[in-house]
Design a protein around this motif. Structure first.
Motif, PDB file in Angstrom:
ATOM      1  N   CYS A  62      -4.702  10.762  -3.754  1.00 15.53           N
ATOM      2  CA  CYS A  62      -4.025   9.547  -4.184  1.00 15.53           C
ATOM      3  C   CYS A  62      -2.638   9.918  -4.680  1.00 15.53           C
ATOM      4  CB  CYS A  62      -4.798   8.783  -5.249  1.00 15.53           C
ATOM      5  SG  CYS A  62      -4.795   9.507  -6.885  1.00 15.53           S
ATOM      6  N   GLY A  63      -1.730   8.967  -4.539  1.00 10.98           N
ATOM      7  CA  GLY A  63      -0.358   9.172  -4.960  1.00 10.98           C
ATOM      8  C   GLY A  63       0.203   7.911  -5.563  1.00 10.98           C
ATOM      9  N   ALA A  64       1.292   8.062  -6.294  1.00 15.98           N
ATOM     10  CA  ALA A  64       1.964   6.927  -6.925  1.00 15.98           C
ATOM     11  C   ALA A  64       3.424   6.920  -6.501  1.00 15.98           C
ATOM     12  CB  ALA A  64       1.853   7.008  -8.439  1.00 15.98           C
ATOM     13  N   ALA A  65       3.883   5.726  -6.129  1.00 17.39           N
ATOM     14  CA  ALA A  65       5.252   5.557  -5.655  1.00 17.39           C
ATOM     15  C   ALA A  65       5.885   4.354  -6.328  1.00 17.39           C
ATOM     16  CB  ALA A  65       5.265   5.358  -4.135  1.00 17.39           C
ATOM     17  N   THR A  66       7.203   4.402  -6.478  1.00 18.73           N
ATOM     18  CA  THR A  66       7.919   3.263  -7.051  1.00 18.73           C
ATOM     19  C   THR A  66       8.501   2.365  -5.965  1.00 18.73           C
ATOM     20  OG1 THR A  66       9.927   4.579  -7.243  1.00 18.73           O
ATOM     21  CG2 THR A  66       8.501   4.471  -9.181  1.00 18.73           C
ATOM     22  N   THR A  67       8.336   2.746  -4.703  1.00 20.07           N
ATOM     23  CA  THR A  67       8.838   1.954  -3.597  1.00 20.07           C
ATOM     24  C   THR A  67       7.669   1.400  -2.783  1.00 20.07           C
ATOM     25  OG1 THR A  67       9.075   4.006  -2.340  1.00 20.07           O
ATOM     26  CG2 THR A  67      11.034   3.183  -3.471  1.00 20.07           C
ATOM     27  N   TRP A  68       7.917   0.915  -1.564  1.00 20.31           N
ATOM     28  CA  TRP A  68       6.879   0.241  -0.770  1.00 20.31           C
ATOM     29  C   TRP A  68       5.643   1.108  -0.590  1.00 20.31           C
ATOM     30  CZ3 TRP A  68       6.221  -4.655   0.697  1.00 20.31           C
ATOM     31  CH2 TRP A  68       5.285  -4.938   1.688  1.00 20.31           C
ATOM     32  N   GLY A  69       5.846   2.376  -0.257  1.00 21.08           N
ATOM     33  CA  GLY A  69       4.729   3.296  -0.297  1.00 21.08           C
ATOM     34  C   GLY A  69       3.932   3.498   0.979  1.00 21.08           C
ATOM     35  N   SER A  70       4.544   3.326   2.146  1.00 25.03           N
ATOM     36  CA  SER A  70       3.818   3.613   3.373  1.00 25.03           C
ATOM     37  C   SER A  70       4.137   5.002   3.915  1.00 25.03           C
ATOM     38  CB  SER A  70       4.139   2.561   4.446  1.00 25.03           C
ATOM     39  OG  SER A  70       3.582   1.316   4.091  1.00 25.03           O
ATOM     40  N   GLU A  71       5.165   5.633   3.378  1.00 25.77           N
ATOM     41  CA  GLU A  71       5.595   6.939   3.862  1.00 25.77           C
ATOM     42  C   GLU A  71       5.332   8.012   2.817  1.00 25.77           C
ATOM     43  OE1 GLU A  71       6.720   7.382   6.892  1.00 25.77           O
ATOM     44  OE2 GLU A  71       6.732   5.243   7.391  1.00 25.77           O
ATOM     45  N   LEU A  72       4.967   9.176   3.311  1.00 26.30           N
ATOM     46  CA  LEU A  72       4.621  10.297   2.439  1.00 26.30           C
ATOM     47  C   LEU A  72       5.736  10.611   1.451  1.00 26.30           C
ATOM     48  CD1 LEU A  72       2.354  12.433   2.088  1.00 26.30           C
ATOM     49  CD2 LEU A  72       3.631  13.864   3.681  1.00 26.30           C
ATOM     50  N   HIS A  73       6.982  10.619   1.928  1.00 26.70           N
ATOM     51  CA  HIS A  73       8.107  11.056   1.097  1.00 26.70           C
ATOM     52  C   HIS A  73       8.396  10.100  -0.064  1.00 26.70           C
ATOM     53  CE1 HIS A  73      11.043   8.036   2.511  1.00 26.70           C
ATOM     54  NE2 HIS A  73      10.402   8.144   3.656  1.00 26.70           N
ATOM     55  N   GLU A  74       7.796   8.917  -0.046  1.00 26.61           N
ATOM     56  CA  GLU A  74       8.048   7.948  -1.122  1.00 26.61           C
ATOM     57  C   GLU A  74       7.295   8.278  -2.400  1.00 26.61           C
ATOM     58  OE1 GLU A  74       7.297   4.480   1.906  1.00 26.61           O
ATOM     59  OE2 GLU A  74       8.343   3.669   0.145  1.00 26.61           O
ATOM     60  N   TYR A  75       6.301   9.138  -2.290  1.00 25.54           N
ATOM     61  CA  TYR A  75       5.388   9.359  -3.409  1.00 25.54           C
ATOM     62  C   TYR A  75       5.902  10.447  -4.345  1.00 25.54           C
ATOM     63  CZ  TYR A  75       2.229   6.031  -1.479  1.00 25.54           C
ATOM     64  OH  TYR A  75       1.693   4.854  -1.032  1.00 25.54           O
TER      65      TYR A  75
END
Length: 121
Positions: free
Chosen positions: A95-108
């Motif tokens: 699991c990961g947390a992102a501040t953006t849309w979050g469909s791409e690995l690099h966003e997390y």
């Protein structure tokens, strides 16, 4: 400091179910997009599902209709309910947390340690 702890993996038979948990600390879970990714041996980490801050969800085609992502704000935990598991679902799930849309690995920005799911036929 944001920390995520994955749990709930295991070894099951095809057709069985598992529920993965992602417990967050150092943040409120509904202030991030929380995503689940998986990595099979010899392959890259691939998107499975995410739940956005507004509660909207997205799924990979390969799991849509079988997996459900959810969160419990009171427990500060996100979940991935996996039904009708198939051998090709075998992977380490993160699991990961992102501040953006979050469909791409690099966003997390933050990741759990991963939990192994093994599905035998």
């Amino acid at each position: 400091q944001v920390q995520l702890v994955d749990s709930g993996g295991g070894s099951v038979q095809a057709g069985d179910s598992l529920r993965l948990s992602c417990a967050a600390s150092g943040c409120t879970i509904d202030s991030y997009t929380v995503g689940w990714f998986r990595q099979a041996p010899g392959k890259g980490r691939e998107f499975v599902a995410h739940i956005r801050r507004n509660g909207g969800t997205s799924y990979a085609v390969s799991v849509k209709g079988r997996f459900t992502i959810s969160r419990d704000n009171a427990k500060n935990t996100a979940y991935l309910q996996m039904n009708s598991l198939k051998p090709e679902d075998t992977a380490v799930y993160y699991c990961g947390a992102a501040t953006t849309w979050g469909s791409e690995l690099h966003e997390y920005d933050y990741w759990g340690q991963g939990t192994q799911v093994t599905v035998s036929s």
